[in-house]
Design a protein around this motif. Structure first.
Motif, PDB file in Angstrom:
ATOM      1  N   ALA A   1       0.851  -1.195   0.000  1.00 48.53           N
ATOM      2  CA  ALA A   1       0.000   0.000   0.000  1.00 48.53           C
ATOM      3  C   ALA A   1       0.888   1.248   0.000  1.00 48.53           C
ATOM      4  O   ALA A   1       1.887   1.301   0.718  1.00 48.53           O
ATOM      5  CB  ALA A   1      -0.910  -0.006   1.220  1.00 48.53           C
ATOM      6  N   PRO A   2       0.531   2.271  -0.801  1.00 47.16           N
ATOM      7  CA  PRO A   2       1.393   3.448  -0.960  1.00 47.16           C
ATOM      8  C   PRO A   2       1.765   4.125   0.359  1.00 47.16           C
ATOM      9  O   PRO A   2       2.899   4.586   0.532  1.00 47.16           O
ATOM     10  CB  PRO A   2       0.543   4.387  -1.830  1.00 47.16           C
ATOM     11  CG  PRO A   2      -0.391   3.498  -2.573  1.00 47.16           C
ATOM     12  CD  PRO A   2      -0.657   2.325  -1.684  1.00 47.16           C
ATOM     13  N   GLY A   3       0.845   4.194   1.294  1.00 48.77           N
ATOM     14  CA  GLY A   3       1.113   4.892   2.546  1.00 48.77           C
ATOM     15  C   GLY A   3       2.266   4.290   3.335  1.00 48.77           C
ATOM     16  O   GLY A   3       2.926   4.992   4.117  1.00 48.77           O
TER      17      GLY A   3
ATOM     18  N   LEU B   1       5.082   3.517   2.304  1.00 44.95           N
ATOM     19  CA  LEU B   1       6.376   4.014   1.830  1.00 44.95           C
ATOM     20  C   LEU B   1       6.807   5.288   2.544  1.00 44.95           C
ATOM     21  O   LEU B   1       7.981   5.654   2.525  1.00 44.95           O
ATOM     22  CB  LEU B   1       6.301   4.317   0.325  1.00 44.95           C
ATOM     23  CG  LEU B   1       5.937   3.157  -0.582  1.00 44.95           C
ATOM     24  CD1 LEU B   1       5.780   3.655  -2.009  1.00 44.95           C
ATOM     25  CD2 LEU B   1       6.998   2.073  -0.509  1.00 44.95           C
TER      26      LEU B   1
ATOM     27  N   LEU C   1      -0.710  11.774   6.556  1.00 41.70           N
ATOM     28  CA  LEU C   1      -0.864  11.651   5.099  1.00 41.70           C
ATOM     29  C   LEU C   1      -2.252  12.108   4.663  1.00 41.70           C
ATOM     30  O   LEU C   1      -2.397  12.811   3.665  1.00 41.70           O
ATOM     31  CB  LEU C   1      -0.627  10.202   4.647  1.00 41.70           C
ATOM     32  CG  LEU C   1       0.809   9.682   4.724  1.00 41.70           C
ATOM     33  CD1 LEU C   1       0.860   8.230   4.255  1.00 41.70           C
ATOM     34  CD2 LEU C   1       1.752  10.535   3.886  1.00 41.70           C
TER      35      LEU C   1
ATOM     36  N   LEU D   1      -1.580  15.202   2.345  1.00 41.59           N
ATOM     37  CA  LEU D   1      -1.299  14.826   0.958  1.00 41.59           C
ATOM     38  C   LEU D   1      -2.494  14.276   0.182  1.00 41.59           C
ATOM     39  O   LEU D   1      -2.423  14.100  -1.025  1.00 41.59           O
ATOM     40  CB  LEU D   1      -0.153  13.809   0.901  1.00 41.59           C
ATOM     41  CG  LEU D   1       1.202  14.332   1.379  1.00 41.59           C
ATOM     42  CD1 LEU D   1       2.239  13.233   1.326  1.00 41.59           C
ATOM     43  CD2 LEU D   1       1.656  15.510   0.533  1.00 41.59           C
ATOM     44  N   LEU D   2      -3.596  13.956   0.888  1.00 39.22           N
ATOM     45  CA  LEU D   2      -4.754  13.412   0.177  1.00 39.22           C
ATOM     46  C   LEU D   2      -5.407  14.519  -0.639  1.00 39.22           C
ATOM     47  O   LEU D   2      -5.679  14.342  -1.812  1.00 39.22           O
ATOM     48  CB  LEU D   2      -5.755  12.801   1.169  1.00 39.22           C
ATOM     49  CG  LEU D   2      -6.745  11.798   0.559  1.00 39.22           C
ATOM     50  CD1 LEU D   2      -6.050  10.617  -0.066  1.00 39.22           C
ATOM     51  CD2 LEU D   2      -7.718  11.306   1.614  1.00 39.22           C
TER      52      LEU D   2
ATOM     53  N   LEU E   1      -5.712   9.413  -7.206  1.00 40.02           N
ATOM     54  CA  LEU E   1      -4.485   9.060  -7.925  1.00 40.02           C
ATOM     55  C   LEU E   1      -3.397  10.126  -7.761  1.00 40.02           C
ATOM     56  O   LEU E   1      -2.220   9.807  -7.602  1.00 40.02           O
ATOM     57  CB  LEU E   1      -4.785   8.851  -9.414  1.00 40.02           C
ATOM     58  CG  LEU E   1      -5.880   7.832  -9.736  1.00 40.02           C
ATOM     59  CD1 LEU E   1      -6.127   7.788 -11.250  1.00 40.02           C
ATOM     60  CD2 LEU E   1      -5.515   6.453  -9.218  1.00 40.02           C
TER      61      LEU E   1
ATOM     62  N   SER F   1      -3.045  12.050  -5.200  1.00 40.95           N
ATOM     63  CA  SER F   1      -2.559  11.953  -3.823  1.00 40.95           C
ATOM     64  C   SER F   1      -1.512  10.855  -3.704  1.00 40.95           C
ATOM     65  O   SER F   1      -0.490  11.018  -3.030  1.00 40.95           O
ATOM     66  CB  SER F   1      -3.730  11.652  -2.877  1.00 40.95           C
ATOM     67  OG  SER F   1      -4.895  12.353  -3.245  1.00 40.95           O
ATOM     68  N   ILE F   2      -1.788   9.718  -4.350  1.00 38.60           N
ATOM     69  CA  ILE F   2      -0.827   8.607  -4.327  1.00 38.60           C
ATOM     70  C   ILE F   2       0.509   9.073  -4.898  1.00 38.60           C
ATOM     71  O   ILE F   2       1.572   8.785  -4.346  1.00 38.60           O
ATOM     72  CB  ILE F   2      -1.369   7.415  -5.149  1.00 38.60           C
ATOM     73  CG1 ILE F   2      -2.540   6.765  -4.427  1.00 38.60           C
ATOM     74  CG2 ILE F   2      -0.267   6.392  -5.418  1.00 38.60           C
ATOM     75  CD1 ILE F   2      -3.258   5.692  -5.245  1.00 38.60           C
TER      76      ILE F   2
ATOM     77  N   ARG G   1       1.655  12.114  -4.950  1.00 39.19           N
ATOM     78  CA  ARG G   1       2.310  13.024  -4.002  1.00 39.19           C
ATOM     79  C   ARG G   1       3.046  12.226  -2.919  1.00 39.19           C
ATOM     80  O   ARG G   1       4.164  12.574  -2.525  1.00 39.19           O
ATOM     81  CB  ARG G   1       1.277  13.975  -3.393  1.00 39.19           C
ATOM     82  CG  ARG G   1       0.759  15.027  -4.385  1.00 39.19           C
ATOM     83  CD  ARG G   1      -0.100  16.104  -3.713  1.00 39.19           C
ATOM     84  NE  ARG G   1      -1.460  15.682  -3.439  1.00 39.19           N
ATOM     85  CZ  ARG G   1      -2.524  15.940  -4.209  1.00 39.19           C
ATOM     86  NH1 ARG G   1      -2.373  16.618  -5.328  1.00 39.19           N
ATOM     87  NH2 ARG G   1      -3.731  15.540  -3.850  1.00 39.19           N
ATOM     88  N   VAL G   2       2.430  11.144  -2.443  1.00 31.96           N
ATOM     89  CA  VAL G   2       3.075  10.313  -1.415  1.00 31.96           C
ATOM     90  C   VAL G   2       4.324   9.629  -1.982  1.00 31.96           C
ATOM     91  O   VAL G   2       5.394   9.640  -1.366  1.00 31.96           O
ATOM     92  CB  VAL G   2       2.090   9.264  -0.856  1.00 31.96           C
ATOM     93  CG1 VAL G   2       2.826   8.208  -0.028  1.00 31.96           C
ATOM     94  CG2 VAL G   2       1.023   9.944  -0.018  1.00 31.96           C
ATOM     95  N   PHE G   3       4.194   9.038  -3.161  1.00 26.89           N
ATOM     96  CA  PHE G   3       5.353   8.408  -3.799  1.00 26.89           C
ATOM     97  C   PHE G   3       6.477   9.439  -3.979  1.00 26.89           C
ATOM     98  O   PHE G   3       7.637   9.154  -3.681  1.00 26.89           O
ATOM     99  CB  PHE G   3       4.977   7.832  -5.170  1.00 26.89           C
ATOM    100  CG  PHE G   3       4.584   6.380  -5.138  1.00 26.89           C
ATOM    101  CD1 PHE G   3       5.548   5.389  -5.151  1.00 26.89           C
ATOM    102  CD2 PHE G   3       3.258   6.008  -5.087  1.00 26.89           C
ATOM    103  CE1 PHE G   3       5.185   4.047  -5.125  1.00 26.89           C
ATOM    104  CE2 PHE G   3       2.875   4.672  -5.055  1.00 26.89           C
ATOM    105  CZ  PHE G   3       3.854   3.680  -5.075  1.00 26.89           C
TER     106      PHE G   3
ATOM    107  N   VAL H   1      -7.058   5.724  -0.385  1.00 27.67           N
ATOM    108  CA  VAL H   1      -6.235   5.102  -1.429  1.00 27.67           C
ATOM    109  C   VAL H   1      -4.834   4.781  -0.927  1.00 27.67           C
ATOM    110  O   VAL H   1      -4.167   3.893  -1.471  1.00 27.67           O
ATOM    111  CB  VAL H   1      -6.132   5.992  -2.697  1.00 27.67           C
ATOM    112  CG1 VAL H   1      -7.483   6.086  -3.390  1.00 27.67           C
ATOM    113  CG2 VAL H   1      -5.585   7.376  -2.372  1.00 27.67           C
ATOM    114  N   PHE H   2      -4.378   5.466   0.124  1.00 26.14           N
ATOM    115  CA  PHE H   2      -3.042   5.193   0.662  1.00 26.14           C
ATOM    116  C   PHE H   2      -2.942   3.796   1.284  1.00 26.14           C
ATOM    117  O   PHE H   2      -1.846   3.293   1.495  1.00 26.14           O
ATOM    118  CB  PHE H   2      -2.674   6.234   1.725  1.00 26.14           C
ATOM    119  CG  PHE H   2      -2.611   7.647   1.220  1.00 26.14           C
ATOM    120  CD1 PHE H   2      -2.260   7.924  -0.095  1.00 26.14           C
ATOM    121  CD2 PHE H   2      -2.893   8.723   2.063  1.00 26.14           C
ATOM    122  CE1 PHE H   2      -2.184   9.228  -0.567  1.00 26.14           C
ATOM    123  CE2 PHE H   2      -2.821  10.030   1.611  1.00 26.14           C
ATOM    124  CZ  PHE H   2      -2.475  10.291   0.299  1.00 26.14           C
TER     125      PHE H   2
END
Lengths: 328, 328
Positions: free
Chosen positions: A311-313, A315, A323, A327-328, B129, B131-132, B134-136, B307-308
């Protein structure tokens, strides 16, 4: 640092050096050491304080290392090291022989399950980030086509092939995505394009004394598989220019999904990497995923995983709450 | 279809219609029905066979619906519907008031935990998408800056503001990312750019009979907050041109992370959406995430998620094994 994620590096080439640099940029991590097959006294780490050990010194360090980042090569090192280290350590590796990933995954999975460890295989940007975008593309737009372009980037395999040509003293090869092909895909056209139609090849060559440029050029552009199928250009440069202008290892590329949500509505999703240094970026990816591996293992998971399972979070060093707020 | 994931839609505007269309393109899903606050007989579904019910008919359907996709608006509908439906159904929604996501998440989470359901909130492309990415971006390149650009796209809020100007009979507003700003960011420059420096606004306006174009133009470009801070252009068009050329709802944008892995090496990661239809694409995202919600709930998870928290592989109808063999 107390509570930091303790990372160790197995193998110290360009990728291992990148991991050393990346760990230093992540405040929640510490570097336990570099483990090398060379004589430790022959290895000069990037940071003077980084401990360097022989690879055999990993024996007995299981409790001191949260995640071991494997920085060996996919052809000779990882097929052996991946399963062997996964039996004892949580690992992350960049195994990138696409066709062999399933068998490699199974071999690592068996050892990780037996050892009670978690092993993330085939991480980096392709396989890795590009793969994630291929999955997203298909899942979001089931009716459509996915295009992967590589470059502008230094290709190690093609550079090696170039240097084997008689009369060539040195050189590098850049893979360059076709501007025309990208423009057509971006416009939603969805053409059928082979790998060779999507890329051109650019060679920068230093001639040996007395070598005939035209003969060398012909030998290069007619080389089967490597250059013959492509639009290939050859530039002759001096040894000084090669050392000065072509020492970096840039790479990157595009994953583009072009799909329709009804007969009229085309949708295009594009992911693009423009990397000044391929090994440094790949190392940064491995280190972010090492954080996720540590968390997933803390959560009780064992066995082999790929980027598709993360899951992206996980990382990010930030909490799930932070987050969502930031960032959402 | 036996074993298909049973999806239902709550709310039937552009987004709900997009969900109906997207479910039809995913062979592992079936549509239980559309649930609307309008009189069911007044709703004409996209596909003649789709059952339409009043929203109250959801009572007692808990065992017939695997995932309920909430297609109401973020301002008035979701703050009430999100927690209320999450108490009884697994849900996916596109709540997109960024500043209120934390409180909305908490409200939905409490109801989902109490009800033993799984609820994915704030899904779509931004939040979602983007947001994902931005996290990456932050996780992969801790030293750097993230840029979000929106457009070329139709802005509903700005189009509404435009239509309130005296003398305006109709019109639409497009948000357009600044080409100059994008070029600077792509080149790795990392400039400080406010939202207004990153975007320009383009208005297409139908005048009321007898209205003075210059007066209308001035009223638009000087409107505080909406247009005054931006480079705004106004084009006057006919009612026919408005209906013919501006009925689609295109949107999209870019998330760009520009970072360094050492003093010399810049790395740029770019994610770009070019959407022919914003609601259709958003619906496609919701439907792919509905698949993930179903799987995560099957796996025993309850509560609110974003989504995270969703591993990429869960979005695909393919097995983990097939994904590794085909897309890694």
């Amino acid at each position: 640092m107390s509570g930091a994620i303790r990372i160790a590096v197995a193998g110290y080439g360009n990728l291992g050096r990148g991991v050393e640099a990346a760990v230093a940029r992540n405040a929640d991590m510490s570097l336990v050491g570099i483990y090398t097959r060379r004589a430790p006294q022959d290895v000069v780490p990037l940071h003077a304080g980084t401990p360097v050990f022989g690879i055999d010194a990993l024996a007995g360090r299981e409790r001191d290392i949260d995640v071991l980042v494997l920085c060996g090569g996919s052809r000779d090192d990882l097929p052996v090291q991946g399963p062997a280290f996964a039996a004892r350590f949580n690992t992350v590796d960049s195994f990138d022989t696409h066709a062999r990933i399933p068998e490699y995954f199974e071999a690592v999975d068996a050892q990780a399950r037996a050892g009670g460890t978690l092993a993330l295989v085939a991480c980096g940007w392709d396989p890795g980030l590009f793969s994630i975008n291929r999955v997203f593309g298909e899942a979001l737009l089931p009716e459509g086509a996915t295009y992967t372009f590589w470059g502008h980037g230094l290709s190690q395999g093609h550079s090696d092939a170039l240097r084997r040509v008689p009369g060539v003293a040195g050189g590098v090869q850049y893979t360059i995505p076709s501007e025309d092909a990208i423009a057509r895909v971006r416009a939603g056209e969805r053409p059928e394009l082979s790998v060779r139609e999507r890329h051109v090849r650019e060679c920068h060559v230093v001639l040996e004394d007395g070598a005939d440029p035209e003969q060398v050029r012909q030998a290069i552009v007619s080389m089967p598989h490597y250059f013959e199928p492509y639009a290939t250009t050859v530039h002759f440069i001096s040894a000084e220019a090669l050392a000065r202008d072509h020492a970096a290892m840039p790479h990157g590329g595009f994953v583009i999904r072009s799909g329709n949500t009804d007969a009229d509505q085309a949708q295009v999703v594009e992911y693009r990497l423009a990397l000044g240094s391929n090994p440094q970026f790949t190392a940064s990816v491995l280190v972010a995923y090492a954080r996720a591996v540590h968390r997933m293992r803390q959560d009780g998971q064992v066995g082999a995983r790929t980027v598709f399972d993360v899951a992206p979070g996980l990382l990010s060093p930030k909490s799930a709450q932070a987050l969502r707020a930031e960032l959402l």
